[in-house]
Design an enzyme around this catalytic site. Sequence first.
Site, mmCIF file in Angstrom:
data_model
loop_
_atom_site.group_PDB
_atom_site.id
_atom_site.type_symbol
_atom_site.label_atom_id
_atom_site.label_comp_id
_atom_site.label_asym_id
_atom_site.label_seq_id
_atom_site.Cartn_x
_atom_site.Cartn_y
_atom_site.Cartn_z
ATOM 1 N N LYS A 35 -13.106 81.101 -77.852
ATOM 2 C CA LYS A 35 -13.084 80.421 -76.559
ATOM 3 C C LYS A 35 -14.312 80.761 -75.695
ATOM 4 C CE LYS A 35 -8.057 80.027 -76.291
ATOM 5 N NZ LYS A 35 -6.826 80.459 -75.567
ATOM 6 N N GLY A 36 -14.846 81.958 -75.887
ATOM 7 C CA GLY A 36 -16.054 82.322 -75.153
ATOM 8 C C GLY A 36 -17.226 81.440 -75.533
ATOM 9 N N HIS A 37 -17.392 81.215 -76.846
ATOM 10 C CA HIS A 37 -18.446 80.304 -77.301
ATOM 11 C C HIS A 37 -18.198 78.898 -76.772
ATOM 12 C CE1 HIS A 37 -18.684 83.304 -80.759
ATOM 13 N NE2 HIS A 37 -19.909 83.310 -80.268
#
Length: 282
Positions: A35-37
């Site tokens: 989710k960070g990417h």
Amino acid sequence: MHIYEKRRDIVSHVATLLKEQKTIGFVPTMGALHKGHMALVEKALKENDTVIVSVFVNPTQFNNSEDLINYPRTLESDVALLSKLSTNIVVFAPVPKEVYGAQMISTNYDFEGLENEMEGKFRPGHFDGVGTVLKRLFEIVSPTRAYFGEKDFQQLQIVKKLVELEKMSVQIIGCPIFREENGLALSSRNKRLNRKQLEASPLIYKTLKQVKKDFGIKSVIELNEWVSEQFKNNEILELEYFEIAKISDLKSIKEKQQDTKYRAFIAAFAGKIRLIDNIALN
């Protein structure tokens, strides 16, 4: 969605985009997307005509061969995740030869001392590898903007310095750390954590938040001693380093100064898995 493995093919695609005067957002990754990417890609999609995501596990930035071997490689699921966001994403997934050519050698960089602090002390040659691969990727992709998460804050500062030293036109965009509900900073390495390690890992962010809270009332020495004690009492996590550093040059401090911005950094091991995190203090 276009997926390119060959340098010549992505270069040809980029040439068409540039001819059409399209802005290019670039998100360099080593895959095992999370989710960070996705947050980086979403921001890039909002700010550019098209987005290129590289999926490349770069051998030259690993000083631990075992870590390189064990790094997760999940290209099929990575592409599936990206395709849910937008069809206006291009994936560049090369093998090392396509990036480096016949000789996979890092350039020795002088990042004006940024490379010698924190991660640089414990991972010799790491930032030479980072600088080398990003310079090559920037040359291949010709991005308008490139997006990096603040979890790797030292890397973010070094990339900005790389662009300055190499006189590249790409704008470097830093993005907030994306966290699990328990506070753990998202990382591709988190997939290797077992249940006990996952349960213990929130200590890292919990510690950083308390340091931020106490920064105005406790000395740097007191904060260092307190953090050390938190990890001494934990059977799962082993502290590698904790440092409070100036944002400007990343040098660790012993005393605070007026009108200076600081950040706290932690690196810790859960077994053989290395976790890093940081937080702005003022």
